[in-house]
Write a protein that holds these residues in place. Structure first.
Motif, PDB file in Angstrom:
ATOM      1  N   PRO A 249      -7.802   8.520   3.265  1.00  0.00           N
ATOM      2  CA  PRO A 249      -8.548   7.348   2.802  1.00  0.00           C
ATOM      3  C   PRO A 249      -8.286   6.156   3.725  1.00  0.00           C
ATOM      4  CG  PRO A 249      -6.527   7.528   1.561  1.00  0.00           C
ATOM      5  CD  PRO A 249      -6.572   8.739   2.469  1.00  0.00           C
ATOM      6  N   ARG A 250      -9.147   5.193   3.669  1.00  0.00           N
ATOM      7  CA  ARG A 250      -8.885   3.935   4.387  1.00  0.00           C
ATOM      8  C   ARG A 250      -7.814   3.178   3.612  1.00  0.00           C
ATOM      9  NH1 ARG A 250     -12.986   2.398   8.251  1.00  0.00           N
ATOM     10  NH2 ARG A 250     -12.300   0.237   8.130  1.00  0.00           N
ATOM     11  N   THR A 251      -6.776   2.788   4.310  1.00  0.00           N
ATOM     12  CA  THR A 251      -5.682   2.046   3.685  1.00  0.00           C
ATOM     13  C   THR A 251      -5.841   0.561   3.975  1.00  0.00           C
ATOM     14  OG1 THR A 251      -4.108   3.879   3.766  1.00  0.00           O
ATOM     15  CG2 THR A 251      -3.178   1.665   3.735  1.00  0.00           C
ATOM     16  N   GLU A 252      -5.791  -0.242   2.918  1.00  0.00           N
ATOM     17  CA  GLU A 252      -5.820  -1.696   3.083  1.00  0.00           C
ATOM     18  C   GLU A 252      -4.418  -2.155   3.518  1.00  0.00           C
ATOM     19  OE1 GLU A 252      -7.135  -3.418  -0.621  1.00  0.00           O
ATOM     20  OE2 GLU A 252      -8.290  -1.582  -1.037  1.00  0.00           O
ATOM     21  N   VAL A 253      -4.337  -2.806   4.650  1.00  0.00           N
ATOM     22  CA  VAL A 253      -3.047  -3.220   5.204  1.00  0.00           C
ATOM     23  C   VAL A 253      -2.918  -4.731   5.081  1.00  0.00           C
ATOM     24  CG1 VAL A 253      -1.569  -3.261   7.238  1.00  0.00           C
ATOM     25  CG2 VAL A 253      -3.027  -1.271   6.791  1.00  0.00           C
ATOM     26  N   HIS A 254      -1.803  -5.174   4.510  1.00  0.00           N
ATOM     27  CA  HIS A 254      -1.522  -6.600   4.345  1.00  0.00           C
ATOM     28  C   HIS A 254      -0.189  -6.914   5.026  1.00  0.00           C
ATOM     29  CE1 HIS A 254      -4.633  -7.033   1.156  1.00  0.00           C
ATOM     30  NE2 HIS A 254      -4.313  -5.764   0.918  1.00  0.00           N
ATOM     31  N   PHE A 255      -0.189  -7.899   5.912  1.00  0.00           N
ATOM     32  CA  PHE A 255       1.040  -8.331   6.571  1.00  0.00           C
ATOM     33  C   PHE A 255       1.600  -9.562   5.862  1.00  0.00           C
ATOM     34  CE2 PHE A 255      -1.163  -6.282  10.251  1.00  0.00           C
ATOM     35  CZ  PHE A 255      -0.273  -5.228  10.379  1.00  0.00           C
TER      36      PHE A 255
ATOM     37  N   VAL B 202       1.764  -8.095  -3.192  1.00  0.00           N
ATOM     38  CA  VAL B 202       0.576  -7.328  -2.803  1.00  0.00           C
ATOM     39  C   VAL B 202       0.330  -6.199  -3.800  1.00  0.00           C
ATOM     40  CG1 VAL B 202      -0.344  -5.743  -1.065  1.00  0.00           C
ATOM     41  CG2 VAL B 202       0.699  -7.907  -0.365  1.00  0.00           C
ATOM     42  N   VAL B 203       1.394  -5.526  -4.211  1.00  0.00           N
ATOM     43  CA  VAL B 203       1.255  -4.455  -5.192  1.00  0.00           C
ATOM     44  C   VAL B 203       0.719  -5.010  -6.508  1.00  0.00           C
ATOM     45  CG1 VAL B 203       2.542  -2.813  -6.605  1.00  0.00           C
ATOM     46  CG2 VAL B 203       3.017  -2.994  -4.154  1.00  0.00           C
ATOM     47  N   ARG B 204       1.248  -6.118  -6.938  1.00  0.00           N
ATOM     48  CA  ARG B 204       0.815  -6.679  -8.236  1.00  0.00           C
ATOM     49  C   ARG B 204      -0.651  -7.094  -8.191  1.00  0.00           C
ATOM     50  NH1 ARG B 204       6.563  -9.586  -9.009  1.00  0.00           N
ATOM     51  NH2 ARG B 204       7.441  -8.172 -10.567  1.00  0.00           N
ATOM     52  N   ARG B 205      -1.101  -7.646  -7.064  1.00  0.00           N
ATOM     53  CA  ARG B 205      -2.522  -7.997  -6.951  1.00  0.00           C
ATOM     54  C   ARG B 205      -3.391  -6.744  -7.020  1.00  0.00           C
ATOM     55  NH1 ARG B 205      -0.688 -11.645  -2.983  1.00  0.00           N
ATOM     56  NH2 ARG B 205      -1.417 -10.287  -1.291  1.00  0.00           N
ATOM     57  N   ALA B 206      -2.952  -5.682  -6.359  1.00  0.00           N
ATOM     58  CA  ALA B 206      -3.718  -4.434  -6.393  1.00  0.00           C
ATOM     59  C   ALA B 206      -3.798  -3.883  -7.806  1.00  0.00           C
ATOM     60  CB  ALA B 206      -3.087  -3.412  -5.446  1.00  0.00           C
ATOM     61  N   GLN B 207      -2.708  -3.975  -8.542  1.00  0.00           N
ATOM     62  CA  GLN B 207      -2.698  -3.489  -9.920  1.00  0.00           C
ATOM     63  C   GLN B 207      -3.684  -4.257 -10.797  1.00  0.00           C
ATOM     64  OE1 GLN B 207       1.530  -4.124 -10.626  1.00  0.00           O
ATOM     65  NE2 GLN B 207       1.863  -1.911 -10.832  1.00  0.00           N
ATOM     66  N   ALA B 208      -3.835  -5.533 -10.502  1.00  0.00           N
ATOM     67  CA  ALA B 208      -4.666  -6.387 -11.357  1.00  0.00           C
ATOM     68  C   ALA B 208      -6.160  -6.257 -11.058  1.00  0.00           C
ATOM     69  CB  ALA B 208      -4.239  -7.846 -11.191  1.00  0.00           C
ATOM     70  N   GLU B 209      -6.514  -5.682  -9.934  1.00  0.00           N
ATOM     71  CA  GLU B 209      -7.919  -5.610  -9.538  1.00  0.00           C
ATOM     72  C   GLU B 209      -8.576  -4.362 -10.106  1.00  0.00           C
ATOM     73  OE1 GLU B 209      -7.143  -7.946  -5.306  1.00  0.00           O
ATOM     74  OE2 GLU B 209      -7.503  -5.777  -5.327  1.00  0.00           O
ATOM     75  N   PRO B 210      -9.859  -4.463 -10.474  1.00  0.00           N
ATOM     76  CA  PRO B 210     -10.549  -3.290 -11.039  1.00  0.00           C
ATOM     77  C   PRO B 210     -10.675  -2.194  -9.996  1.00  0.00           C
ATOM     78  CG  PRO B 210     -12.104  -5.067 -10.593  1.00  0.00           C
ATOM     79  CD  PRO B 210     -10.738  -5.642 -10.384  1.00  0.00           C
ATOM     80  N   GLY B 211     -10.664  -0.960 -10.465  1.00  0.00           N
ATOM     81  CA  GLY B 211     -10.704   0.172  -9.550  1.00  0.00           C
ATOM     82  C   GLY B 211     -11.999   0.937  -9.602  1.00  0.00           C
ATOM     83  N   GLU B 212     -12.166   1.794  -8.605  1.00  0.00           N
ATOM     84  CA  GLU B 212     -13.324   2.684  -8.555  1.00  0.00           C
ATOM     85  C   GLU B 212     -13.273   3.656  -9.726  1.00  0.00           C
ATOM     86  OE1 GLU B 212     -14.617   6.554  -5.836  1.00  0.00           O
ATOM     87  OE2 GLU B 212     -13.349   4.982  -4.975  1.00  0.00           O
TER      88      GLU B 212
ATOM     89  N   ARG C 253      -3.939   4.245  -6.254  1.00  0.00           N
ATOM     90  CA  ARG C 253      -4.628   4.634  -7.470  1.00  0.00           C
ATOM     91  C   ARG C 253      -5.251   5.999  -7.195  1.00  0.00           C
ATOM     92  NH1 ARG C 253      -7.959   0.426  -8.550  1.00  0.00           N
ATOM     93  NH2 ARG C 253      -6.593  -0.464 -10.136  1.00  0.00           N
ATOM     94  N   VAL C 254      -4.954   6.961  -8.045  1.00  0.00           N
ATOM     95  CA  VAL C 254      -5.408   8.331  -7.799  1.00  0.00           C
ATOM     96  C   VAL C 254      -6.158   8.861  -9.004  1.00  0.00           C
ATOM     97  CG1 VAL C 254      -3.423   8.766  -6.295  1.00  0.00           C
ATOM     98  CG2 VAL C 254      -3.326   9.479  -8.703  1.00  0.00           C
ATOM     99  N   ALA C 255      -6.964   9.874  -8.743  1.00  0.00           N
ATOM    100  CA  ALA C 255      -7.609  10.655  -9.799  1.00  0.00           C
ATOM    101  C   ALA C 255      -7.223  12.111  -9.591  1.00  0.00           C
ATOM    102  CB  ALA C 255      -9.125  10.493  -9.751  1.00  0.00           C
TER     103      ALA C 255
ATOM    104  N   ILE D 138      -7.523  10.251  -3.774  1.00  0.00           N
ATOM    105  CA  ILE D 138      -6.996   8.888  -3.669  1.00  0.00           C
ATOM    106  C   ILE D 138      -8.162   7.913  -3.768  1.00  0.00           C
ATOM    107  CG2 ILE D 138      -5.771   7.246  -2.195  1.00  0.00           C
ATOM    108  CD1 ILE D 138      -4.274   9.655  -0.990  1.00  0.00           C
ATOM    109  N   LEU D 139      -8.156   7.135  -4.835  1.00  0.00           N
ATOM    110  CA  LEU D 139      -9.226   6.165  -5.061  1.00  0.00           C
ATOM    111  C   LEU D 139      -8.993   4.876  -4.289  1.00  0.00           C
ATOM    112  CD1 LEU D 139      -9.642   6.607  -8.927  1.00  0.00           C
ATOM    113  CD2 LEU D 139     -10.893   7.772  -7.086  1.00  0.00           C
TER     114      LEU D 139
END
Length: 912
Positions: free
Chosen positions: A840-846, A578-588, A765-767, A777-778
């Motif tokens: 922030p809204r947290t995306e939760v993955h089980f 899940v972390v690796r997928r988040a890293q690979a996705e474009p951010g705000e 991901r933070v600014a 928190i982005l």
């Protein structure tokens, strides 16, 4: 005086200075809650002539001639829910529910423009449980709940059984009861960090009109005990006396005044004269361990269960696997750093409190805000030499806990007063007392040293941990032991060493807090390993994934392997994915000129405490064909009541709405250790599973015998037993069983062992604004291995709430003490709690796992989401700024000062 409340006229004059909140509650409108008495939390919000006000600040006399609406009056006269109440039910926009009435009243008054700016609209309302996402969904009309259906309960988004009561203000918390003849207690507290009471004069207090009694150390039993509640009391030091002639922190209780009113009791406290012999105090744990430091507890170490009282060490752990010096010699890179975490308040909106009385049989009955009613009964019996059948402890719905109510902080002194006076007595902490008279999270100092080869293989991990337990050791040794358990076991290293100390100081006591020490040590370990990976020019997530313990591997800590702890299902790899997928996705995109960074952290936690955690449950067929379920576990937003009904409904082939639950009452089952240590689902749930299965077997066996058919041809369905000849309604089965003297009930028991572990990952991901130090928190992503998820909606809420609470502890929450050891932040407006706008809204993955130990494959997920948040955010901050922050909280001023210093100091070159 005439006030119209929810269509009813009240003409009683308020007392001088009385606020509207207490006036309403005294007239039975218990939906109006006390959370702060300072206008900070919004739990007391009502409408006056249609306008929302904080009733704790609104003088009651100002309501003369006005119309007041409380949450009980939102519904129509025929009982139809207000649209806002229906939305909160559909979205399950609550957990413990103590703040819900306030949010409902605020939301019901919002205009369209205000609805478009919820951060501003909810500035006056606090929630400690949900993380606010569920509240936002409720306001926006998002529906999450599903309709119940027979035999299909587990794994579905079924609503909490108390939901309708929560949104209508009829759910009954600790003090939502009317007790005739009630007396009120107030406590006199110490102004000194360390002193001996040489004399105490109560005569003037006893002359105050309405004062019935004053209790001092002369009235207290001589026994010493721990306020901590564990199944095995010997796990905690016996260092506390009900009222002591030695005070060891500012805020310790010195005397208790019981009177007809709180005002009279407070005046009685002011009239007590105490002469103190002031002694030197020590506030820092490192100083406390040095020779010559003031001794906090000069007691026999074996009798008091204190490791080294003369050194102020209440508990310690030392151990080594392999040879860490050899491991560091093998390493191509070694990183060593010291990390510090601060005191954090639980800040449950319902404060500690209890009301107790003697029933018609002379039995002591204590109604309390507790996570551990059975253990509290046991402690009261031991303290006052009472047999267990002479004491009943019951918890109503509890307004938040987070470990803070795994203590006996009020029940003992209230019981003393009731036993002496024979009258009902109430003690309810103020918000200030929560800060200086309850407990906090343990502050930790952690020295980490870690080494690894160039290919990323860990060679050695060494920890030196010092935990400040404060003036009393409740939970101190246990938190210290737990903190160095899973935090070292989760990484595979041939050489590990731990030296850990739980240390007394003359400060407010620490206690159980969500994560139980793991969050503090994981902040250090996960930050240090991130830094070590950077030294080796490796991706930190890849580096950690390479060294994480695998399925089937033993969990080894320097303290030894716990035989009953197993990896009964493995979701670490999915959490990393899940972390690796988040890293690979474009951010705000960040604001112009802001620094951007990403960071992650991993965590593992045991789903239950070592040494046993016992739960009993009882399931019964009722005369109407429904079912009764009795469990000991308290409900405080943990959602166990919902899960227990789902488990039982699945086994009994019925719908959850046909199961009535009685709970958190020492009269309903044999025993329940309590709702703590992530056991509500995995321990009490397993007892429920066994009780429901046993009842199903009993019903089918009796039906087969009664119908004279084969047992294999019978099954439960549609509120009946189906058989070859048709169907036998459960109501008729109940009547037939009772006619021959058979009770259609069965018990279930689980002893809490073996135990499994749960896994989590957090990514941010933070600014960062380099000009102000602000962190934005982005994106927030959390992965949770909860095994088979019993109720995804509810479990997601637990994760979101855990992340939100951890963000508060990471970014700004801090119980500050002055140079004397007095709490400076004893109010919400001085202690910065997360508001709606902060989270922030947290995306939760089980993950998709099924546990071999937990009930129906479930694992816990109440504490564990808290633990990886602080290191993940610190790692993201490091990535954005190039600065390793080693102390919490990561306040804006602290970040700005570090950035300013780095601009004026050239950075050293990065090692190749």
């Amino acid at each position: 005086m005439r006030i119209e409340v929810n269509g009813r006229c009240h003409e009683q004059e308020p007392r001088p200075g009385q606020c509207l909140r207490t006036y309403l509650r005294e007239h039975g409108w218990f939906g109006v809650k006390k959370g702060c008495d300072a206008g900070d939390c919004g739990a007391c919000t009502v409408h006056v002539d249609g306008e929302p006000v904080h009733s704790c600040l609104y003088p009651a006399f100002r309501a003369d001639g006005r119309t007041v609406t409380t949450v009980e009056g939102l519904a129509s006269p025929d009982g139809e829910l207000h649209p806002v109440q229906r939305k909160f039910l559909d979205a399950q926009g609550f957990q413990c529910g103590f703040c819900t009435a306030g949010f409902l009243m605020t939301t019901a008054a919002l205009t369209d423009d205000q609805l478009a700016d919820l951060p501003r609209a909810f500035k006056g309302n606090l929630c400690r449980c949900t993380g606010y996402r569920a509240i936002e969904d409720a306001v926006r009309g998002v529906r999450h709940v599903e309709e119940p259906s027979a035999g299909e309960s587990v794994g579905r988004n079924l609503p909490a059984p108390a939901g309708p009561q929560v949104v209508t203000g009829t759910a009954r918390y600790t003090f939502d009861v009317d007790v005739p003849g009630l007396l009120h207690m107030k406590l006199l507290r110490s102004p000194h960090a360390h002193a001996r009471i040489t004399s105490i004069d109560t005569s003037a207090a006893l002359r105050v009109p309405g004062v019935h009694a004053v209790f001092t150390h002369h009235d207290a039993p001589e026994r010493h005990y721990s306020t901590a509640r564990h199944e095995h009391p010997e796990e905690d030091p016996a260092d506390t006396r009900l009222l002591d002639d030695t005070v060891r922190h500012i805020g310790q209780r010195v005397a208790a005044v019981v009177a007809d009113s709180e005002a009279a009791a407070e005046e009685g406290c002011r009239r007590i004269t105490v002469v103190y012999d002031i002694a030197p105090a020590v506030l820092d744990p490192e100083e406390a361990m040095r020779p010559g430091a003031p001794v906090v507890h000069d007691k026999d170490p074996s009798a008091a269960r204190i490791s080294r009282p003369q050194a102020n060490v209440v508990g310690e752990a030392h151990g080594e696997i392999g040879d860490v010096e050899a491991g560091f010699a093998e390493a191509d890179a070694v990183h060593e750093e010291t990390f510090r975490t601060q005191r954090v308040q639980h800040a449950s909106l319902e404060t500690h409190g209890a009301v107790a009385w003697l029933d018609e049989d002379g039995r002591l009955t204590v109604r309390t805000s507790s996570q551990t009613p059975f253990l509290t009964r046991r402690a009261l019996c031991a303290l006052f030499d009472l047999p267990s059948e002479r004491v009943r402890v019951v918890a109503g719905r509890v307004g938040g806990g987070f470990g803070g109510k795994q203590e006996m902080l009020v029940e003992d002194i209230v019981a003393l007063a009731v036993l002496r006076l024979g009258r009902p007595v109430k003690l309810e902490y103020t918000r200030a007392e929560q800060f200086h008279g309850a407990t906090t999270r343990h502050p930790f100092t952690v020295r980490v040293k870690a080494g690894a080869r160039r290919d990323g293989t860990l060679t050695a991990l060494q920890l030196r941990v010092v935990s400040n337990t404060g003036a009393y050791g409740n939970h101190g040794p246990a938190v210290m032991f737990h903190s160095v358990g899973e935090s070292t076991a989760m990484y595979r290293a041939p050489h590990k060493k731990v030296d850990a100390y739980s240390v007394y100081t003359h400060t407010v006591p620490a206690g159980a807090f969500r994560g139980y020490g793991l969050g503090q040590v994981l902040f250090a370990v996960e930050s240090a390993l991130d830094e070590l990976a950077r030294q080796l020019c490796l991706d930190p997530v890849d580096f950690k994934a390479r060294n994480i313990i695998g399925p089937g591997e033993p969990m080894l800590t320097p303290g030894g392997h716990e035989e009953d702890l197993h990896i009964a299902s493995y979701g670490f790899d999915q959490c990393v994915a899940v972390v690796r997928r988040a890293q690979a996705e474009p951010g705000e995109p960040p604001p112009d000129g802001w620094l951007v960074g990403e960071g992650a952290a991993l965590a593992m936690i045991a789903t239950g405490p070592p040494g046993g955690h016992i739960a009993d449950a009882r399931a019964a067929l009722l005369a109407d064909g429904g079912f009764g379920l009795a469990v000991g576990t308290a409900e405080f937003g943990n959602g166990t009541t919902t899960v227990h009904r789902q488990i039982a409904a699945g086994e009994l082939a019925t719908t959850v709405d046909r199961i009535t639950v009685r709970q958190s009452d020492t009269d309903v089952v044999r025993h329940d250790t309590g709702a703590f240590a992530s056991t509500g689902t995995v321990v009490a749930g397993k007892a429920t599973l066994r009780a429901a299965r046993a009842l199903a077997d009993l019903l089918l066996d009796f039906a087969a015998a009664h119908l004279r058919v084969a047992r294999a041809d019978c099954r439960l369905a549609d509120e009946a037993v189906l058989h070859p000849g048709g169907r036998l309604p459960l109501k008729e089965l109940y009547a037939a069983a009772r006619a021959v003297g058979i009770e259609c009930a069965a018990d279930g028991h689980f002893g809490g062992t073996p135990r499994s572990v749960a896994f989590n990952s957090q990514w941010f991901r933070v600014a960062v604004d380099p000009g102000t130090g602000e962190i934005r928190i982005l994106r927030s992503v959390h992965a949770a291995d909860a095994g088979r998820v019993m109720n995804p909606m509810q479990c997601r809420g637990q994760v979101e709430g855990g992340v939100a609470q951890a963000l508060g502890a990471t970014l700004f929450e801090n119980v500050r003490l002055d140079a004397r050891g007095e709490v400076e932040t004893a109010a919400f407006r001085r202690y910065r709690l997360p508001q709606y706008a902060d989270i922030p809204r947290t995306e939760v993955h089980f993950t998709e796992t099924t546990d071999a130990i937990g009930p129906l494959g479930a694992k816990s997920m109440s504490e564990s989401p808290f633990n990886p948040v602080a290191p993940a955010l610190a790692n993201a901050l490091r990535d954005a700024t190039g600065i390793r922050f080693t102390e919490l909280p990561l306040t804006r001023d602290r970040v700005w000062r570090a950035l300013d210093a780095s601009r004026r100091t050239p950075r050293p070159p990065v090692s190749p």
